[in-house]
Structure formats: structure tokens, C-alpha cells
Design a protein around this motif. Sequence first.
Motif, short mmCIF file in Angstrom:
data_model
loop_
_atom_site.label_atom_id
_atom_site.label_comp_id
_atom_site.label_asym_id
_atom_site.label_seq_id
_atom_site.Cartn_x
_atom_site.Cartn_y
_atom_site.Cartn_z
N ALA A 1 4.01 -44.61 -73.67
CA ALA A 1 4.93 -45.51 -72.96
C ALA A 1 4.50 -46.96 -73.12
O ALA A 1 5.33 -47.84 -73.41
CB ALA A 1 5.00 -45.13 -71.48
N VAL A 2 3.21 -47.24 -72.95
CA VAL A 2 2.71 -48.60 -73.10
C VAL A 2 2.91 -49.07 -74.54
O VAL A 2 3.32 -50.21 -74.78
CB VAL A 2 1.22 -48.68 -72.70
N GLU A 3 2.64 -48.20 -75.50
CA GLU A 3 2.81 -48.58 -76.91
C GLU A 3 4.27 -48.88 -77.23
O GLU A 3 4.57 -49.83 -77.96
CB GLU A 3 2.30 -47.45 -77.80
N LEU B 1 13.48 -52.61 -65.30
CA LEU B 1 14.49 -52.50 -66.36
C LEU B 1 14.20 -51.28 -67.21
O LEU B 1 13.09 -50.76 -67.24
CB LEU B 1 14.46 -53.75 -67.25
N ASP B 2 15.24 -50.83 -67.93
CA ASP B 2 15.07 -49.75 -68.89
C ASP B 2 14.93 -50.35 -70.28
O ASP B 2 15.80 -51.10 -70.73
CB ASP B 2 16.28 -48.80 -68.84
N LEU B 3 13.85 -50.03 -70.94
CA LEU B 3 13.58 -50.56 -72.27
C LEU B 3 13.41 -49.41 -73.24
O LEU B 3 12.38 -48.73 -73.25
CB LEU B 3 12.31 -51.42 -72.23
N ASP B 4 14.45 -49.17 -74.03
CA ASP B 4 14.43 -48.09 -75.01
C ASP B 4 14.06 -46.75 -74.37
O ASP B 4 13.28 -45.97 -74.91
CB ASP B 4 13.44 -48.43 -76.14
N GLY B 5 14.63 -46.51 -73.18
CA GLY B 5 14.39 -45.25 -72.48
C GLY B 5 13.15 -45.23 -71.61
O GLY B 5 12.88 -44.23 -70.93
N THR B 6 12.37 -46.31 -71.62
CA THR B 6 11.15 -46.39 -70.83
C THR B 6 11.33 -47.38 -69.69
O THR B 6 11.71 -48.53 -69.93
CB THR B 6 9.96 -46.84 -71.69
N PRO B 7 11.11 -46.96 -68.43
CA PRO B 7 11.22 -47.92 -67.33
C PRO B 7 10.08 -48.93 -67.37
O PRO B 7 8.92 -48.58 -67.57
CB PRO B 7 11.14 -47.05 -66.07
N VAL B 8 10.43 -50.21 -67.20
CA VAL B 8 9.46 -51.30 -67.22
C VAL B 8 9.61 -52.10 -65.93
O VAL B 8 10.72 -52.55 -65.61
CB VAL B 8 9.67 -52.22 -68.43
N GLN B 9 8.51 -52.27 -65.21
CA GLN B 9 8.54 -53.08 -64.00
C GLN B 9 7.85 -54.41 -64.27
O GLN B 9 6.65 -54.46 -64.53
CB GLN B 9 7.84 -52.37 -62.84
#
Length: 302
Positions: free
Chosen positions: A282-284, A96-104
Motif C-alpha cells: 500500500a505504501v509503495e 482520499l482514494d488513490l488507485d484503490g488505496t485509501p490515503v489519509q
Amino acid sequence: MTAPVRVAVPRKGRPLEAVLDRLAARADATTLADDVASTLRYEKALTKDEQSDDRGVYERLAAYSDPSDPHRPDYTLLRDARAGKPRRIVFDSLTLDLDGTPVQLVGREEPFRALRTHEFALGFDSADLVLEEVVQLRPEPLSTIADLNDRIDPHDTDVRVVSGLGDTVHHTLLATPTAQQAVGAPALDREFVVDYEGDVCISPRYERLVEAVLGTDATEGVSFVYPDPDREEEAGIADVGVGVYLTVTGSTAREYGLDVGERLFPSETVLMENQCEAEGDAVETVKRELADSAPETAIPPQ
């Protein structure tokens, strides 16, 4: 393309649904979240023979999954623990895209342990597993999610709890009126257990959890016993007289003649981080977006 931040999540059940609800609100993915939840509920019903389907398990798996498209949910097969060990379709992954950051999101049978072995920086799992595996047992009771990190030995694990998701049911003290009268305590709470000596019926493997939430002082003179696996837990507690079990309304407990006492500890899904692995913007960003800001579940940073 930016590498996605990988987040370990449960493969099925209430904790996974809590994670999907959180992601749906943050990533504009309500339809996807509902699709995964409804698929897994249907598969659970098939496993329990509450539904029937002419398709075989591999046909259903092929219909649900499209590994070539990471933005569609992917599923996998596990052996269920039920009689006959049927194959069960469970969650595998979704990007998914979360605030511009891809999250798997990556399904794991034990996300907490996957974080402990440094496979992931972030993950979700039940707070119960943290209590069962790493919290220190102390004379005083542990009563809130916010106090979990204070009980984790930094030499034991690099994992810390970030926040709870609020999908709360409670480990609750239950007892028959007869057991209460024998003790003579004014209320069915932790102080009741301090004065009580005898058997306390709990779910198997929850010994450390119950000791942690009651405190070791209160559990002196107490012996843990377990309900018959073929009967409801509340029935086993009624036979013993005193017990601790997960409740929402307590209606089943009352049907067995039990009084519902103090809520000892919230059982809910928590966001966790491995502090050695949780590095980078990205993690933060993902941690900030997924964390709960509610004061009752937010945990001060360490």
C-alpha cells in the motif's frame, strides 16, 4: 476496511496547495482540493485583516468541518505568530482514494520532523527544511533537488527525498551594481561570491541552506546578516549590497536597484519517505502514484 496510508502534509501555505494539486490530479478530487485551498486562503486573509466575517472563529470551524465524514476536509485551530496571536484555522485531515488505496492526509506543523521521528512513512515538506537540518556542508555547492540524498548522512536520519512537486521558486543571488563593480567579477554567480568578502544578507535561519547551495569554499570570508523585520528583504539586501533571497520574477529586487543573478537552488515541495517505515504494497503504491516522473525532479532510488 483497509487502514489508510497516512501521509504528513503542511497545514497551510504554498506547499499544502502543491500537495493538493498533485492529489487532485491523481485521485479525481479537484473540487475537494479547490475547496481546501480557497478556505485556507480566505482564513489567511481574515488573519491579515484583509477580509471580515461576522462569524466567530469557532462558528467558521464548525461550518467547514465534519469529523464524522473522513472524506470531507477537517480543520483545526492554531495560534498565529502575528501581533495579538490570533487563532487561525488550518488544515487537519482528509481521506482520499488513490488507485484503490485509501490515503489519509494529516496536517502537521513540521512534516519533515514528523517523518524523522518515525510517525509517518510518507510526507511532504519544503526542500528548504532538508537543507537546513540534515544535509552535509561541503566545499562544492549543492544545486539540484536530485542531489539532496547524496548529502544526507544515513546515521543522522532515515528520511530520504523521493521527488519534487515542481512548485518552484528559487533562492537567487542578488547584488547592487556597486557591489559587483567592487569585486570585478564578470557575472553575478557563485564565482562572484568566491571573490567577494563582506556581509551577505539572508533570511534568518537560512545559514546552513545558503552555505550548502554556495559551498563552504565560496562562503569563506562571508558574514551573514539579516534584514530588518519591518522592511522587505530586498530592501535589506540593497542596503548591504549582496544577498540571497527567494525570487519568482525578480521584479521587486529590481525595484530596489538590485541585479538578479544566478538561481542557486530550487525551493519546492518534496515528497519524502522514512525508509524504515515505508514497507508494504500500500505504501509503495501511494509513493509511486504521488512521485513525480519528471527527470528534473525525480530522484534515483537508493
